[in-house]
Design a protein around this motif. Sequence first.
Motif, PDB file in Angstrom:
ATOM      1  N   ALA A 124      56.656 -19.620 -10.273  1.00 42.28           N
ATOM      2  CA  ALA A 124      56.182 -18.388  -9.639  1.00 42.28           C
ATOM      3  C   ALA A 124      54.718 -18.175 -10.009  1.00 42.28           C
ATOM      4  O   ALA A 124      54.198 -18.793 -10.940  1.00 42.28           O
ATOM      5  CB  ALA A 124      57.029 -17.200 -10.077  1.00 42.28           C
ATOM      6  N   HIS A 125      54.066 -17.280  -9.277  1.00 40.07           N
ATOM      7  CA  HIS A 125      52.657 -16.963  -9.532  1.00 40.07           C
ATOM      8  C   HIS A 125      52.507 -15.447  -9.547  1.00 40.07           C
ATOM      9  O   HIS A 125      53.080 -14.755  -8.693  1.00 40.07           O
ATOM     10  CB  HIS A 125      51.774 -17.577  -8.443  1.00 40.07           C
ATOM     11  N   PRO A 126      51.723 -14.902 -10.478  1.00 41.05           N
ATOM     12  CA  PRO A 126      51.613 -13.438 -10.576  1.00 41.05           C
ATOM     13  C   PRO A 126      51.006 -12.783  -9.340  1.00 41.05           C
ATOM     14  O   PRO A 126      51.302 -11.621  -9.055  1.00 41.05           O
ATOM     15  CB  PRO A 126      50.730 -13.229 -11.811  1.00 41.05           C
ATOM     16  N   PHE A 127      50.174 -13.499  -8.587  1.00 43.09           N
ATOM     17  CA  PHE A 127      49.618 -12.938  -7.359  1.00 43.09           C
ATOM     18  C   PHE A 127      50.714 -12.732  -6.319  1.00 43.09           C
ATOM     19  O   PHE A 127      50.707 -11.746  -5.571  1.00 43.09           O
ATOM     20  CB  PHE A 127      48.532 -13.866  -6.807  1.00 43.09           C
ATOM     21  N   LEU A 128      51.675 -13.670  -6.276  1.00 46.47           N
ATOM     22  CA  LEU A 128      52.766 -13.590  -5.309  1.00 46.47           C
ATOM     23  C   LEU A 128      53.896 -12.689  -5.789  1.00 46.47           C
ATOM     24  O   LEU A 128      54.627 -12.123  -4.972  1.00 46.47           O
ATOM     25  CB  LEU A 128      53.324 -14.993  -5.041  1.00 46.47           C
ATOM     26  N   TRP A 150      48.431 -22.896 -13.443  1.00 42.49           N
ATOM     27  CA  TRP A 150      47.234 -23.651 -13.066  1.00 42.49           C
ATOM     28  C   TRP A 150      46.868 -23.252 -11.649  1.00 42.49           C
ATOM     29  O   TRP A 150      47.619 -23.521 -10.714  1.00 42.49           O
ATOM     30  CB  TRP A 150      47.513 -25.152 -13.082  1.00 42.49           C
ATOM     31  N   ASP A 151      45.731 -22.653 -11.448  1.00 44.13           N
ATOM     32  CA  ASP A 151      45.329 -22.311 -10.085  1.00 44.13           C
ATOM     33  C   ASP A 151      43.831 -22.527  -9.869  1.00 44.13           C
ATOM     34  O   ASP A 151      43.167 -21.758  -9.201  1.00 44.13           O
ATOM     35  CB  ASP A 151      45.733 -20.884  -9.723  1.00 44.13           C
ATOM     36  N   TYR A 152      43.343 -23.648 -10.432  1.00 44.17           N
ATOM     37  CA  TYR A 152      41.914 -23.935 -10.282  1.00 44.17           C
ATOM     38  C   TYR A 152      41.576 -24.529  -8.921  1.00 44.17           C
ATOM     39  O   TYR A 152      40.441 -24.467  -8.472  1.00 44.17           O
ATOM     40  CB  TYR A 152      41.430 -24.868 -11.396  1.00 44.17           C
ATOM     41  N   ALA A 180      40.099 -31.109  -8.028  1.00 42.69           N
ATOM     42  CA  ALA A 180      39.156 -29.980  -8.102  1.00 42.69           C
ATOM     43  C   ALA A 180      38.063 -30.073  -7.054  1.00 42.69           C
ATOM     44  O   ALA A 180      36.998 -29.465  -7.200  1.00 42.69           O
ATOM     45  CB  ALA A 180      38.541 -29.858  -9.498  1.00 42.69           C
ATOM     46  N   SER A 181      38.325 -30.817  -5.967  1.00 39.21           N
ATOM     47  CA  SER A 181      37.318 -30.913  -4.910  1.00 39.21           C
ATOM     48  C   SER A 181      37.260 -29.650  -4.059  1.00 39.21           C
ATOM     49  O   SER A 181      36.232 -29.371  -3.434  1.00 39.21           O
ATOM     50  CB  SER A 181      37.599 -32.127  -4.019  1.00 39.21           C
ATOM     51  N   VAL A 182      38.372 -28.872  -4.028  1.00 41.51           N
ATOM     52  CA  VAL A 182      38.411 -27.613  -3.281  1.00 41.51           C
ATOM     53  C   VAL A 182      39.021 -26.538  -4.169  1.00 41.51           C
ATOM     54  O   VAL A 182      40.195 -26.639  -4.547  1.00 41.51           O
ATOM     55  CB  VAL A 182      39.234 -27.748  -1.983  1.00 41.51           C
ATOM     56  N   PRO A 183      38.280 -25.493  -4.533  1.00 44.84           N
ATOM     57  CA  PRO A 183      38.827 -24.429  -5.379  1.00 44.84           C
ATOM     58  C   PRO A 183      39.969 -23.690  -4.681  1.00 44.84           C
ATOM     59  O   PRO A 183      40.081 -23.673  -3.453  1.00 44.84           O
ATOM     60  CB  PRO A 183      37.626 -23.502  -5.607  1.00 44.84           C
ATOM     61  N   LYS A 184      40.785 -23.060  -5.491  1.00 43.25           N
ATOM     62  CA  LYS A 184      41.950 -22.331  -4.978  1.00 43.25           C
ATOM     63  C   LYS A 184      41.522 -21.028  -4.309  1.00 43.25           C
ATOM     64  O   LYS A 184      40.651 -20.312  -4.797  1.00 43.25           O
ATOM     65  CB  LYS A 184      42.915 -22.008  -6.122  1.00 43.25           C
ATOM     66  N   GLU A 185      42.191 -20.730  -3.175  1.00 43.73           N
ATOM     67  CA  GLU A 185      42.027 -19.453  -2.486  1.00 43.73           C
ATOM     68  C   GLU A 185      43.391 -18.765  -2.435  1.00 43.73           C
ATOM     69  O   GLU A 185      44.431 -19.437  -2.344  1.00 43.73           O
ATOM     70  CB  GLU A 185      41.497 -19.663  -1.067  1.00 43.73           C
ATOM     71  N   PRO A 186      43.429 -17.429  -2.487  1.00 42.32           N
ATOM     72  CA  PRO A 186      44.720 -16.727  -2.538  1.00 42.32           C
ATOM     73  C   PRO A 186      45.665 -17.079  -1.397  1.00 42.32           C
ATOM     74  O   PRO A 186      46.883 -17.147  -1.600  1.00 42.32           O
ATOM     75  CB  PRO A 186      44.315 -15.250  -2.496  1.00 42.32           C
ATOM     76  N   GLU A 187      45.134 -17.310  -0.213  1.00 46.43           N
ATOM     77  CA  GLU A 187      46.006 -17.583   0.930  1.00 46.43           C
ATOM     78  C   GLU A 187      46.731 -18.926   0.806  1.00 46.43           C
ATOM     79  O   GLU A 187      47.689 -19.191   1.537  1.00 46.43           O
ATOM     80  CB  GLU A 187      45.216 -17.548   2.237  1.00 46.43           C
TER      81      GLU A 187
END
Length: 645
Positions: A318-322, A334-336, A341-348
């Motif tokens: 699970a993830h705290p944002f969700l 881990w949500d880098y 690491a070629s594309v950073p994480k976005e909330p969507e």
Amino acid sequence: MVPSIMEEKLFRFVLPAALILGSPVLAQDAINPSGLSGPSGRPYSPYAERAYPTQVYFGDTHVHTGLSGDAGGGGTRLMPHDAYRFARGEEVVSNTGQPVKLSMPLDFFMITDHSDAMGAITDIIGGAPNILADEQGRYFHEEFNKGGEAALAAALELTAAFAQGQVSPALNYQPGNPAYARVWDDIIDAAEQYNDPGVFSTFIAYEWTSLVAGNNLHRNVIFRDGPELTRKILPYTTTPPVGSPNPRDLWKWLENYEQTTGGRVLAIPHNGNLSNGWMFPLVDDFADSVPLDPAYAEARNKWERLYEPTQIKGDGEAHPFLSPDDEFADFETWDYGNLDASVPKEPEMLPGEYARSGLLRGLSLEKALGVNPFKFGLGGASDTHTGLTAPDNDNFFGKFTGYEPSEERSQHVSKTYADGAVALLSSQYITGGLTAVWAQENSREAIWDAMHRRETYATTGPRMRVRMFGGFSFTEEDALRRDLALVGYTKGVPMGGDLDPGEGAPSFLVYALRDPMGANLDRIQIIKGWLDADGEQQEKVYDVAWSGSREPDGAGKLPSVGTTVDLSIPSWTNTIGASELGTVWEDPDFDPSESAFYYARVIEIPTPRWTAYDAVKFGINMPDGIQLTTQERAYTSPIWYSPQQ
């Protein structure tokens, strides 16, 4: 739900695990040949005429040895024979020359070296003529042979190059290369040599390592079969034209294997947290993002029976944002970004990455397509690239050889973004998990069958015993029974199963016994996910059993169990928590018209993390911000409810 007085009695004593959780059980239609039975029609002996899984076995479904390019290149010299000896309890010498041994042997084990470039790494390190004739080959040959930090950096560089499709064909061996077939034969031979049914079961397996622009779509392919069938094929790769990075093509390969050999096989995806939303999609990312179709749902439902939510590269339950109302959702997150690491994480991206959100998406897709593509059970693994499955925090040997125990390993920068900013610190790696399987015997066939029917659970390392059954007729008294399996199978279905509509609301019989050498238990929770009347995804976490005399507050929040961790040792005491917890819980919010899933999460009291052990063993002060304690846990496979059609 506050435990009743009767339930409290259950929590105050412990019977041997073999009696509690290994209780032989009797099928409802079992025949009693003696005729000597009680009013229930069952024999007096609760151990007679058993017909259900009675034993739990712990193993690792995801291990890399020096045969994998990113492992061997980084300095791993342990090969399959070494990994098997270690897993079955022998002491070995690690890649950095340190003696290492498990506290307890594993029951089963799967080496899953990468299919792409199978056989190439020894040629790269050894400087085979075809490798040295290639510019990239010469570069990696030189870097890998420097050893230490240079080799680790080169191994990560090779992974990034593979993720972006930049590995030279001279290095990326494929089926048709003689070295490829030779190494596959060696892998099969090693698995057969160490397979010891009843004691230690090994599986023939490999990893299909799909990386689309760095987005992690890896699957481990696990065979039920021995060499007579698995020698008839060569592992499928992700590199065209021989292979493909599209999971649909992998599923076609699995289908072809079964049709042409008569064997059995399944695939286990892992690390959706590094897929940037691709692991549990709503559209086909390989077909111009068109909506998924029934063929996709049917194939994934058939071949991907389990998912790996927890391993060295972070926890993905699970993830705290969700799940902002879930106080335990932010566990080793881990949500880098994606894998390299070629594309950073976005909330969507997050809903397509985590097991719980994947299960919820599965309900929605089932409503639209008629089949649930994300109907998976749960299992943990290591994904170690050292050949050493070491899931205990006081015995952690890292992800790569460069992260085997040392004074410096907790303070490395592991990954950076394109602009040089820090994406991941080495201190964020976690100990690998384990898959627990309920099976009738410790054999390749019985364990694979249990995985296929999803009667499994994941742990983050501890060997706690967990049972969960769902039905419509469990009573509070059932939680007091010591023949738990008999009650569970007679009245309901186990984890991984399906509930047909019944009378009233479903109830769940859930029980957990701590790891015999581990920490006490804080609580058992049941996580429910469902589609409401408007088709919207909903979730809720229920505390159903807990230790001590704590009471939920006015908002329903259960107070913390506290902590006994002493970081100066480091250690903890089991003066808080419970050695066992169990209850029968009935869904208070049940609507028979709404599809749903339920799974249990069992949480231990706080214990020291591997970074705390490093601090004491090496006499170092950890920098601020490095996590030193943890609350280990287990996740059962879900039980699904579907309304009457």
